[in-house]
Design a protein around this motif. Structure first.
Motif, PDB file in Angstrom:
ATOM      1  N   GLU A  30       0.839  -1.192   0.000  1.00 47.05           N
ATOM      2  CA  GLU A  30       0.000   0.000   0.000  1.00 47.05           C
ATOM      3  C   GLU A  30       0.872   1.239   0.000  1.00 47.05           C
ATOM      4  O   GLU A  30       2.035   1.202   0.409  1.00 47.05           O
ATOM      5  CB  GLU A  30      -0.971   0.014   1.179  1.00 47.05           C
ATOM      6  N   ARG A  31       0.287   2.332  -0.470  1.00 47.43           N
ATOM      7  CA  ARG A  31       1.033   3.573  -0.648  1.00 47.43           C
ATOM      8  C   ARG A  31       0.271   4.734  -0.028  1.00 47.43           C
ATOM      9  O   ARG A  31      -0.933   4.869  -0.246  1.00 47.43           O
ATOM     10  CB  ARG A  31       1.256   3.825  -2.145  1.00 47.43           C
ATOM     11  N   ASN A  46       7.271  -8.602  11.646  1.00 44.40           N
ATOM     12  CA  ASN A  46       6.422  -7.482  11.247  1.00 44.40           C
ATOM     13  C   ASN A  46       5.819  -7.710   9.876  1.00 44.40           C
ATOM     14  O   ASN A  46       6.448  -8.308   9.008  1.00 44.40           O
ATOM     15  CB  ASN A  46       7.239  -6.180  11.188  1.00 44.40           C
ATOM     16  N   ASP A  47       4.604  -7.194   9.695  1.00 44.84           N
ATOM     17  CA  ASP A  47       4.039  -7.100   8.364  1.00 44.84           C
ATOM     18  C   ASP A  47       4.110  -5.639   7.936  1.00 44.84           C
ATOM     19  O   ASP A  47       4.889  -4.864   8.497  1.00 44.84           O
ATOM     20  CB  ASP A  47       2.603  -7.647   8.332  1.00 44.84           C
ATOM     21  N   ARG A  48       3.326  -5.248   6.962  1.00 44.06           N
ATOM     22  CA  ARG A  48       3.442  -3.887   6.423  1.00 44.06           C
ATOM     23  C   ARG A  48       2.972  -2.812   7.400  1.00 44.06           C
ATOM     24  O   ARG A  48       3.189  -1.623   7.165  1.00 44.06           O
ATOM     25  CB  ARG A  48       2.693  -3.770   5.092  1.00 44.06           C
ATOM     26  N   HIS A  49       2.301  -3.216   8.487  1.00 44.03           N
ATOM     27  CA  HIS A  49       1.827  -2.243   9.468  1.00 44.03           C
ATOM     28  C   HIS A  49       2.752  -2.098  10.669  1.00 44.03           C
ATOM     29  O   HIS A  49       2.493  -1.293  11.557  1.00 44.03           O
ATOM     30  CB  HIS A  49       0.437  -2.645   9.969  1.00 44.03           C
ATOM     31  N   GLY A  50       3.836  -2.853  10.722  1.00 36.57           N
ATOM     32  CA  GLY A  50       4.637  -2.909  11.937  1.00 36.57           C
ATOM     33  C   GLY A  50       5.371  -1.648  12.304  1.00 36.57           C
ATOM     34  O   GLY A  50       5.726  -1.455  13.455  1.00 36.57           O
ATOM     35  N   TYR A  67       5.016  -2.938   2.374  1.00 34.16           N
ATOM     36  CA  TYR A  67       4.550  -4.181   1.755  1.00 34.16           C
ATOM     37  C   TYR A  67       4.718  -5.348   2.718  1.00 34.16           C
ATOM     38  O   TYR A  67       5.529  -5.306   3.635  1.00 34.16           O
ATOM     39  CB  TYR A  67       5.279  -4.436   0.435  1.00 34.16           C
ATOM     40  N   ASP A  68       3.887  -6.360   2.481  1.00 35.32           N
ATOM     41  CA  ASP A  68       3.985  -7.590   3.264  1.00 35.32           C
ATOM     42  C   ASP A  68       5.046  -8.464   2.639  1.00 35.32           C
ATOM     43  O   ASP A  68       4.894  -8.916   1.496  1.00 35.32           O
ATOM     44  CB  ASP A  68       2.651  -8.344   3.281  1.00 35.32           C
ATOM     45  N   GLY A  73       0.901 -11.338   6.133  1.00 34.07           N
ATOM     46  CA  GLY A  73      -0.247 -10.525   5.770  1.00 34.07           C
ATOM     47  C   GLY A  73      -0.930 -10.970   4.499  1.00 34.07           C
ATOM     48  O   GLY A  73      -1.320 -12.120   4.335  1.00 34.07           O
ATOM     49  N   GLY A  74      -1.054 -10.045   3.552  1.00 33.57           N
ATOM     50  CA  GLY A  74      -1.763 -10.313   2.312  1.00 33.57           C
ATOM     51  C   GLY A  74      -0.921 -10.889   1.201  1.00 33.57           C
ATOM     52  O   GLY A  74      -1.425 -11.079   0.083  1.00 33.57           O
TER      53      GLY A  74
END
Length: 273
Positions: A30-31, A46-50, A67-68, A73-74
């Motif tokens: 995501e951007r 961690n995933d992209r939200h970490g 990014y994951d 994640g996704g």
């Protein structure tokens, strides 16, 4: 510590996109924000939200892409795993953006980003925060990556997390025992299969010789509150990468406040030298 962060409440979420890696694996990203694209490579657990607090600071000046990594994640997780596939994953995200990008890698994500730069993944600038290499006299236990893989394959995820926190991070056994009763442990446990991947990214935990081929401008950041081996790792990394800069900031173990780190990164990204 970065690898123990969970998604904070109020997390900003952008539109989810998908890049296809060379082996067909979907990589979710995501951007957010405006400006030059800045891709963040997460560390272990961690995933992209970490790293949301840092992302929130950086979106004031940059279009931040998270990014994951493979298996999180996704994103997909095509077998068999190889570090080269993770390098291709980052290359796919960069290619999907279709424009020059800056890259920031955190902990073992920094080690992955350095390998990607050495492999020729295009990036205009690269910053890394405390890639956890070990000195010549400091060793990760022999067979660590293989043991991690065996524990995960046997569904012994708690044991895998304990091995990671003690052998790779250096957490005392008594602290690990106390952590098992916390929500943090359950969060980290969910990433157990990909802790194996980070173990392979780190290889023997020595600074890889191929980093000497990197032509991208590199900034290596460490915290003055980290252990001596992490500080030494930052210095060794900067010495190996031609022309790399190294800066030590006020912080805690394996952590610098985002409001302190972000301006340092921004200054480096905008420096014309």
């Amino acid at each position: 510590m970065t690898c123990f962060l969970s998604v904070p409440s109020g997390t900003m979420v952008g539109m989810i996109h998908t890049a296809r890696s060379a082996d067909g694996t979907p990589i979710a990203f995501e951007r957010r924000g405006e400006g030059q694209a800045l891709v963040v490579v997460a560390g272990a657990g961690n995933d992209r939200h970490g790293d949301e607090p840092l992302v929130a600071e950086l979106t004031a000046e940059f279009s931040v892409v998270t990014y994951d990594r493979r298996g999180r994640g996704g994103s997909g997780d095509t077998a068999p795993y190889a570090v080269e596939r993770e390098i291709e994953d980052l290359a796919a995200v960069v290619a999907a953006l279709g424009e020059p990008v800056i890259v920031h890698g955190i902990s073992s994500g920094g080690a992955l980003a350095l390998l990607a730069a050495a492999a020729g993944v295009p990036m205009t600038r690269l910053s890394v925060f405390e890639p956890p290499y070990r000195g010549e006299t400091e060793e990760v236990p022999e067979g660590y990556a293989g043991e991690m893989r065996e524990l995960v394959a046997a569904d012994r995820w708690d044991d895998a997390v304990a091995l990671f926190t003690m052998s790779a991070v250096g957490t005392p056994a008594e602290a690990v025992a106390a952590a098992k009763a916390t929500p943090m442990w359950a969060e980290l446990r969910s990433f157990a299969p990909t802790l194996v991947y980070d173990a392979f990214v780190m290889r023997d935990a020595k600074v890889p010789g191929e980093l000497a081929s990197i032509e991208t401008p590199v900034l290596v950041v460490n915290s003055n509150g980290s252990t001596d081996w992490l500080k030494a790792a930052a210095l060794a990394t900067a010495k190996t990468v031609p022309g790399a800069r190294q800066v030590e900031l006020d912080g805690e173990f394996h952590s610098v406040r985002p409001e302190r780190l972000a301006p340092e990164l921004s200054a480096f990204y905008r420096d014309p030298r």
